[in-house]
Design a protein around this motif. Structure first.
Motif, PDB file in Angstrom:
ATOM      1  N   GLN A   4       0.921  -0.993  -0.048  1.00 38.13           N
ATOM      2  CA  GLN A   4      -0.717  -0.132  -0.114  1.00 38.13           C
ATOM      3  C   GLN A   4       0.944   1.176  -0.677  1.00 38.13           C
ATOM      4  O   GLN A   4       0.396   2.264  -0.650  1.00 38.13           O
ATOM      5  N   ASP A   5       1.083   0.973   0.779  1.00 38.03           N
ATOM      6  CA  ASP A   5       2.920   2.269   0.770  1.00 38.03           C
ATOM      7  C   ASP A   5       3.136   2.385  -0.527  1.00 38.03           C
ATOM      8  O   ASP A   5       3.773   3.110  -1.011  1.00 38.03           O
ATOM      9  N   ILE A   7       2.213   1.537  -3.725  1.00 37.92           N
ATOM     10  CA  ILE A   7       1.068   2.060  -4.463  1.00 37.92           C
ATOM     11  C   ILE A   7       0.762   3.145  -4.169  1.00 37.92           C
ATOM     12  O   ILE A   7       0.971   4.995  -4.832  1.00 37.92           O
ATOM     13  N   GLU A   8       0.847   4.359  -3.012  1.00 36.63           N
ATOM     14  CA  GLU A   8       0.114   5.181  -2.697  1.00 36.63           C
ATOM     15  C   GLU A   8       1.950   6.493  -3.076  1.00 36.63           C
ATOM     16  O   GLU A   8       1.339   7.847  -3.285  1.00 36.63           O
ATOM     17  N   GLY A   9       2.889   6.437  -3.149  1.00 42.89           N
ATOM     18  CA  GLY A   9       4.231   6.428  -3.466  1.00 42.89           C
ATOM     19  C   GLY A   9       4.029   6.868  -5.029  1.00 42.89           C
ATOM     20  O   GLY A   9       4.214   8.054  -5.784  1.00 42.89           O
ATOM     21  N   LYS A  10       3.677   5.680  -5.797  1.00 43.68           N
ATOM     22  CA  LYS A  10       3.755   6.236  -6.893  1.00 43.68           C
ATOM     23  C   LYS A  10       2.670   7.146  -7.425  1.00 43.68           C
ATOM     24  O   LYS A  10       2.881   8.164  -8.275  1.00 43.68           O
ATOM     25  N   LYS A  11       1.310   6.921  -6.843  1.00 41.91           N
ATOM     26  CA  LYS A  11       0.296   7.413  -7.252  1.00 41.91           C
ATOM     27  C   LYS A  11       0.636   9.077  -6.807  1.00 41.91           C
ATOM     28  O   LYS A  11       0.680  10.211  -7.354  1.00 41.91           O
ATOM     29  N   GLN A  12       1.404   9.338  -5.875  1.00 45.95           N
ATOM     30  CA  GLN A  12       1.914  10.701  -5.641  1.00 45.95           C
ATOM     31  C   GLN A  12       2.913  11.406  -6.563  1.00 45.95           C
ATOM     32  O   GLN A  12       2.652  12.701  -7.256  1.00 45.95           O
TER      33      GLN A  12
END
Length: 108
Positions: A4-5, A7-12
């Motif tokens: 999840q971290d 994925i969130e980093g990639k979104k950011q």
């Protein structure tokens, strides 16, 4: 770091790069050169994302003020980059200390 971290980093990161692509072309070119330079010298604080996001905020303010990118940073892009991280340690510094055996480093 969990999935999840990541994925969130990639979104950011994608949102960050979308902001870069919204800049005028000259700003994009300079931003990408600065990014390449920082990825090469590796300031230790680069990983937290504040350096590049702060630079992007600075560029967006320059665009809003109607200034050219070189009016903001000057003609010497490398000198501008070095000034931003002058008090920061780089991974190159850490490596140099490790091979030279300077105090404060660990030996194998």
């Amino acid at each position: 770091m969990g999935i999840q971290d990541m994925i969130e980093g990639k979104k950011q990161w994608r949102a960050h790069m979308a902001r870069v692509k919204a800049l005028p072309r000259d700003y994009q070119i300079v931003y990408k050169e600065i990014q390449r330079y920082y990825f090469k010298i590796g300031p230790v604080g680069l990983a937290d994302g504040t350096l590049l996001s702060g630079l992007l905020d600075f560029f967006e303010e320059g665009v809003a003020a109607g200034k050219g990118v070189l009016e903001l940073i000057g003609d010497d892009v490398a000198a501008f980059c070095d000034e931003l991280v002058k008090d920061s340690r780089t991974y190159a510094d850490i490596y140099q200390e490790s091979v030279s055996g300077e105090p404060g480093t660990t030996e194998k």
